[in-house]
Design a protein around this motif. Structure first.
Motif, PDB file in Angstrom:
ATOM      1  N   THR A 159       0.849  -1.204   0.000  1.00  0.00           N
ATOM      2  CA  THR A 159       0.000   0.000   0.000  1.00  0.00           C
ATOM      3  C   THR A 159       0.885   1.256   0.000  1.00  0.00           C
ATOM      4  OG1 THR A 159      -0.115  -0.138   2.412  1.00  0.00           O
ATOM      5  CG2 THR A 159      -1.973  -1.071   1.180  1.00  0.00           C
ATOM      6  N   CYS A 191      -0.538   4.477  -1.173  1.00  0.00           N
ATOM      7  CA  CYS A 191      -1.584   5.054  -0.312  1.00  0.00           C
ATOM      8  C   CYS A 191      -0.975   5.753   0.908  1.00  0.00           C
ATOM      9  CB  CYS A 191      -2.530   3.958   0.170  1.00  0.00           C
ATOM     10  SG  CYS A 191      -3.244   2.979  -1.151  1.00  0.00           S
ATOM     11  N   LYS A 214      -8.294   7.280   4.018  1.00  0.00           N
ATOM     12  CA  LYS A 214      -9.160   6.127   3.725  1.00  0.00           C
ATOM     13  C   LYS A 214      -8.414   4.797   3.857  1.00  0.00           C
ATOM     14  CE  LYS A 214     -12.461   8.927   3.084  1.00  0.00           C
ATOM     15  NZ  LYS A 214     -13.463   9.054   4.149  1.00  0.00           N
ATOM     16  N   LEU A 215      -7.132   4.847   4.181  1.00  0.00           N
ATOM     17  CA  LEU A 215      -6.369   3.609   4.397  1.00  0.00           C
ATOM     18  C   LEU A 215      -6.426   3.287   5.893  1.00  0.00           C
ATOM     19  CD1 LEU A 215      -4.479   1.576   2.838  1.00  0.00           C
ATOM     20  CD2 LEU A 215      -2.586   2.802   3.909  1.00  0.00           C
ATOM     21  N   CYS A 269      -7.859  -0.238   1.913  1.00  0.00           N
ATOM     22  CA  CYS A 269      -8.623   0.915   1.440  1.00  0.00           C
ATOM     23  C   CYS A 269     -10.086   0.714   1.817  1.00  0.00           C
ATOM     24  CB  CYS A 269      -8.488   1.039  -0.081  1.00  0.00           C
ATOM     25  SG  CYS A 269      -9.531   2.342  -0.753  1.00  0.00           S
ATOM     26  N   TYR A 272     -12.542   1.011  -1.334  1.00  0.00           N
ATOM     27  CA  TYR A 272     -11.937   0.344  -2.493  1.00  0.00           C
ATOM     28  C   TYR A 272     -12.877   0.282  -3.704  1.00  0.00           C
ATOM     29  CZ  TYR A 272      -9.027  -2.808  -5.177  1.00  0.00           C
ATOM     30  OH  TYR A 272      -8.254  -3.352  -6.173  1.00  0.00           O
ATOM     31  N   ARG A 285     -12.934   3.751  -5.099  1.00  0.00           N
ATOM     32  CA  ARG A 285     -11.702   4.540  -5.012  1.00  0.00           C
ATOM     33  C   ARG A 285     -11.559   5.438  -6.248  1.00  0.00           C
ATOM     34  NH1 ARG A 285     -10.815  -0.293  -7.042  1.00  0.00           N
ATOM     35  NH2 ARG A 285      -9.016  -0.846  -8.301  1.00  0.00           N
ATOM     36  N   CYS A 317      -6.360   6.581  -8.295  1.00  0.00           N
ATOM     37  CA  CYS A 317      -5.825   5.404  -7.582  1.00  0.00           C
ATOM     38  C   CYS A 317      -5.866   4.180  -8.494  1.00  0.00           C
ATOM     39  CB  CYS A 317      -6.637   5.120  -6.328  1.00  0.00           C
ATOM     40  SG  CYS A 317      -6.728   6.513  -5.194  1.00  0.00           S
TER      41      CYS A 317
END
Ligand code: SF4
Length: 204
Positions: free
Chosen positions: A35, A38, A85-86, A91, A94, A97, A101
């Motif tokens: 990630t 992110c 949002k992580l 996520c 997701y 998203r 992203c």
């Protein structure tokens, strides 16, 4: 030392990545549990038409995007560079998203032979792990052409009109990918190569 990761056959990746850029479709990246993107202090552009995404993100997570027309937003990040949002490395939006992203593919840096900026060490660690395959000589030629494009643009900034030089490593990598065909042609004098690059960069 971190294990290497297969980035796939180069020419197939290049075609898919260019198509994803052209159509705005998402990239199919073998992220695994990574990630890094992110949590690397990116401000994520969200376009006005992304209504389900805007609803999922909520007004409080968004700011107006400077320099863009009304309705364009940015999803910011916390002090540590992590997207709000992580949560627990997942996520939480997701399914909705942002398009930005979905389109992100850090293999573009490995393709261009460059790294992201030094303030994104997790991305750079990942970039250094990617290895492309070369099932045919064309795969190798195309990879060398993308790397040559990135080197040429970096080393010959003075040959390009104002505003035509990428401002960030990701813009440089994407441009190199887009104009690599210039470096599959017979060599020209640098000014002519720069002119061909500008021409190729205007293609849809
Ligand atoms: S919205 Fe989701 S995919 Fe996009 S940066 Fe945030 S956590 Fe990552």
């Amino acid at each position: 030392m971190s294990p290497v990761l297969s980035a796939g056959p180069f020419s197939a990746w290049l075609r898919a990545a260019r198509e994803a850029l052209r159509t705005g479709a998402g990239a199919d990246v073998p992220c695994g549990d990574c990630t890094a993107c992110c949590a690397s202090s990116y401000f994520i552009h969200v376009r006005p038409g992304e209504t389900a995404t805007l609803d999922a993100l909520g007004k409080d997570a968004l700011i107006d995007a400077p320099g863009l027309p009304a309705g364009h937003k940015l999803l910011g990040h916390g002090k540590d560079g992590t997207c709000p949002k992580l949560v627990e490395n997942r996520c939480t939006v997701y399914a909705h998203r942002p398009q930005t992203c979905r389109a992100y593919d850090c293999r573009v840096f490995a393709a261009a032979g460059i790294l992201e900026s030094p303030d994104k060490p997790r991305i750079n660690a990942r970039v250094e792990q990617w290895r492309f395959d070369y099932p045919t000589p064309r795969d190798r030629e195309e990879h060398e052409a993308v790397r040559s494009a990135a080197r040429f643009i970096t080393n010959n900034a003075g040959l390009f009109p104002e505003g035509r030089i990428p401002g960030t490593p990701s813009q440089l990598a994407v441009l190199a990918m887009k104009v690599h065909g210039v470096f599959l042609e017979p060599p020209r004098v640098p000014a002519e190569t720069a002119r061909r690059i500008v021409e190729a960069s205007r293609a849809p």
